[in-house]
Design a protein around this motif. Structure first.
Motif, mmCIF file in Angstrom:
data_model
loop_
_atom_site.group_PDB
_atom_site.id
_atom_site.type_symbol
_atom_site.label_atom_id
_atom_site.label_comp_id
_atom_site.label_asym_id
_atom_site.label_seq_id
_atom_site.Cartn_x
_atom_site.Cartn_y
_atom_site.Cartn_z
ATOM 1 N N GLU A 1 0.830 -0.998 0.012
ATOM 2 C CA GLU A 1 -0.173 -0.095 0.130
ATOM 3 C C GLU A 1 0.901 1.236 0.111
ATOM 4 O O GLU A 1 0.421 2.294 -0.644
ATOM 5 C CB GLU A 1 -0.867 0.044 1.393
ATOM 6 C CG GLU A 1 -1.922 -1.012 1.087
ATOM 7 C CD GLU A 1 -3.100 -0.767 2.125
ATOM 8 O OE1 GLU A 1 -2.904 0.086 2.691
ATOM 9 O OE2 GLU A 1 -4.192 -1.583 2.024
ATOM 10 N N ASP A 2 1.933 1.245 0.436
ATOM 11 C CA ASP A 2 2.893 2.290 0.739
ATOM 12 C C ASP A 2 3.474 2.730 -0.985
ATOM 13 O O ASP A 2 3.406 3.668 -1.193
ATOM 14 C CB ASP A 2 3.997 2.234 1.728
ATOM 15 C CG ASP A 2 3.555 2.154 2.963
ATOM 16 O OD1 ASP A 2 2.542 2.727 3.505
ATOM 17 O OD2 ASP A 2 4.435 1.610 4.042
ATOM 18 N N ARG B 1 1.022 9.714 -5.872
ATOM 19 C CA ARG B 1 1.596 10.916 -5.792
ATOM 20 C C ARG B 1 2.710 11.391 -6.615
ATOM 21 O O ARG B 1 2.516 12.402 -7.472
ATOM 22 C CB ARG B 1 2.564 11.166 -4.270
ATOM 23 C CG ARG B 1 1.565 11.125 -2.946
ATOM 24 C CD ARG B 1 2.215 11.184 -1.727
ATOM 25 N NE ARG B 1 1.605 11.236 -0.768
ATOM 26 C CZ ARG B 1 1.604 9.820 0.036
ATOM 27 N NH1 ARG B 1 2.305 8.954 -0.163
ATOM 28 N NH2 ARG B 1 0.524 9.966 1.195
ATOM 29 N N ARG C 1 0.680 4.155 -2.888
ATOM 30 C CA ARG C 1 0.299 5.645 -2.496
ATOM 31 C C ARG C 1 1.412 6.500 -3.170
ATOM 32 O O ARG C 1 1.272 7.675 -3.462
ATOM 33 C CB ARG C 1 0.425 5.731 -0.911
ATOM 34 C CG ARG C 1 -0.846 5.223 -0.285
ATOM 35 C CD ARG C 1 -0.974 5.589 1.113
ATOM 36 N NE ARG C 1 -2.208 4.752 1.934
ATOM 37 C CZ ARG C 1 -2.020 3.829 2.570
ATOM 38 N NH1 ARG C 1 -0.770 3.308 2.900
ATOM 39 N NH2 ARG C 1 -3.216 3.393 2.897
ATOM 40 N N ARG D 1 -6.628 12.199 -4.975
ATOM 41 C CA ARG D 1 -5.520 11.005 -4.677
ATOM 42 C C ARG D 1 -5.782 10.088 -3.781
ATOM 43 O O ARG D 1 -5.815 10.414 -2.567
ATOM 44 C CB ARG D 1 -4.304 11.815 -4.497
ATOM 45 C CG ARG D 1 -3.236 10.772 -4.215
ATOM 46 C CD ARG D 1 -2.033 11.817 -3.367
ATOM 47 N NE ARG D 1 -1.301 12.577 -4.197
ATOM 48 C CZ ARG D 1 -0.816 13.457 -3.506
ATOM 49 N NH1 ARG D 1 -0.791 13.598 -2.183
ATOM 50 N NH2 ARG D 1 -0.220 14.713 -4.190
ATOM 51 N N TYR D 2 -6.239 8.997 -4.235
ATOM 52 C CA TYR D 2 -6.685 7.799 -3.254
ATOM 53 C C TYR D 2 -5.407 7.430 -2.252
ATOM 54 O O TYR D 2 -4.766 6.981 -2.739
ATOM 55 C CB TYR D 2 -7.362 6.811 -3.867
ATOM 56 C CG TYR D 2 -7.902 5.657 -2.985
ATOM 57 C CD1 TYR D 2 -9.139 5.955 -2.320
ATOM 58 C CD2 TYR D 2 -7.432 4.505 -2.820
ATOM 59 C CE1 TYR D 2 -9.405 4.969 -1.221
ATOM 60 C CE2 TYR D 2 -7.766 3.612 -1.967
ATOM 61 C CZ TYR D 2 -9.012 3.632 -1.388
ATOM 62 O OH TYR D 2 -9.450 2.684 -0.261
ATOM 63 N N VAL D 3 -5.813 7.336 -1.013
ATOM 64 C CA VAL D 3 -4.536 7.304 -0.157
ATOM 65 C C VAL D 3 -5.181 6.147 1.105
ATOM 66 O O VAL D 3 -4.548 5.871 1.883
ATOM 67 C CB VAL D 3 -3.971 8.098 0.539
ATOM 68 C CG1 VAL D 3 -2.947 8.974 -0.598
ATOM 69 C CG2 VAL D 3 -4.779 8.868 1.259
#
Length: 387
Positions: free
Chosen positions: A46-47, A54, A50, A380-382
């Motif tokens: 997931e990191d 970005r 993300r 921006r989906y985080v």
């Protein structure tokens, strides 16, 4: 979905080399996880996703700026106003210089693409502002000014002569006069708006000049929160009364128009116990990120207040703040000072702000509609990523 990725897998998702991946880790953009069974590092899936989001955002931001934002990064081009070199510029003209002589109507004409020379912004050619029915007007008087304007501006717009006027095809100058009528709870004539504000509040002489200058200086300020809101609503082709109501709604918030009230509380406490308030940079009323050397709007209005007998306390606080870098008085401070020094009715600061800024809002609405395109930035989906 895999919870952790190898270096090669992470680099592939990010579209970078292993050397760049390790550079991201060293710069704190990504956290590596030690693998106890091997010397290699692992990365949370997931990191990595993300960071990839970005990076994609950054690439969009690097593209040429579109004249009207549509499904992109929130940047807009405008020909209306700018903040540069410590000055607020209206279509190439210094707002502080305009404040020395111009009326709000003249500045509105300039912001709307005219010469700025028309004495009344076209208001003298307009019919009288319609009045609310007696029962509705009685209800309206129980409401604070911004809420009253938001509730009844579309109503007044629909009371204009001719059914084609509804839901709000009134000219911009007439909409400003309707807004003034609601904000001031008074009948509005063809006289300059600063004179009508002064009459409603019982202000004369030099104090009336202060109101005129304040209206000019607050007429526009690039893409602040309320103006950006106005452009979003205008981009949908909404009627102008609805567009103005959107600006009023944004202005009503504590973190926008409400900042002047916070500054006013500080001033009132300071008058009672001088020197008791600890001035700090970038708090409501003090400092502005766009004016590192001080807000020219506040500087001019405070200078104009010097001859007034009740100004000593706020000017002393302003001098103390000006000595602290980043805490110089800003426009919120100036509006609060006006309300106190001139002993104006409650909410006067935000009334001045709203009436003045309506000129800019209408300019931005027209520019947005002319340039075309719905303002619709991407998110921006985080959050969590599904398997």
């Amino acid at each position: 979905m895999k919870k952790e990725l190898s270096s090669k897998e992470a680099a592939a998702i990010l579209g970078v080399s292993l050397a760049t991946l390790y550079a991201y880790v060293s710069r704190g953009l990504l956290v590596s996880i030690a693998d106890g069974r091997a010397r290699s590092k692992r990365y949370a899936h997931e990191d990595v996703l993300r960071l990839a989001a970005r990076k994609a955002d950054g690439k969009r931001a690097g593209h040429a700026v579109a004249a009207a934002m549509s499904w992109g990064v929130p940047v807009l081009e405008s020909r209306i106003s700018s903040v540069a070199g410590g000055k607020l510029i209206y279509r190439g003209r210094d707002s502080s210089a305009l404040a020395a002589h111009a009326t709000l109507e003249q500045v509105a004409d300039l912001l709307w693409g005219g010469t700025g020379e028309e004495s009344d912004g076209g208001a003298g050619k307009l019919p009288p502002v319609p009045q609310l029915p007696a029962a509705v007007a009685a209800l309206a008087r129980t409401m604070p000014p911004l809420e009253r304007a938001m509730a009844f501006l579309p109503v007044l717009a629909c009371l204009e002569p001719g059914p084609e006027r509804c839901p709000g095809a009134a000219p911009p100058a007439q909409l400003m006069r309707m807004l003034a009528s609601l904000l001031l709870d008074a009948e509005v004539t063809s006289a300059p708006l600063h004179e009508q504000v002064a009459r409603a509040w019982g202000v004369q002489g030099a104090a009336q000049e202060l109101l005129r200058a304040a209206l000019v200086l607050m007429a526009d300020h690039e893409l602040n929160t309320s103006t950006f809101t106005v452009r979003c609503v205008a981009s949908t082709a909404a009627a102008l009364p609805a567009v103005l109501c959107a600006g009023l709604a944004a202005l009503s918030g504590r973190e926008h128009g409400g900042h002047y009230l916070i500054a006013k509380d500080v001033m009132e406490a300071e008058v009672v116990r001088p020197g008791n308030f600890t001035v700090e940079a970038m708090q409501p009323g003090f400092g502005h990120p766009l004016y590192p050397d001080g807000d020219p709007r506040a500087a001019l209005l405070l200078e104009m207040m010097k001859p007034l007998p009740r100004a000593a306390g706020v000017l002393a606080l302003a001098a103390r703040a000006s000595a602290i870098k980043g805490a110089e008085p800003n426009s919120d401070f100036a509006l609060a000072a006006l309300e106190l020094v001139l002993q104006l009715p409650p909410h006067s600061g935000v009334v001045l702000f709203a009436l003045a800024r309506s000129a800019g809002w209408l300019a931005h609405a027209a520019e947005q509609m002319a340039d075309g395109g719905v303002i619709r930035p991407r998110a921006r989906y985080v959050g969590d990523f599904a398997a």
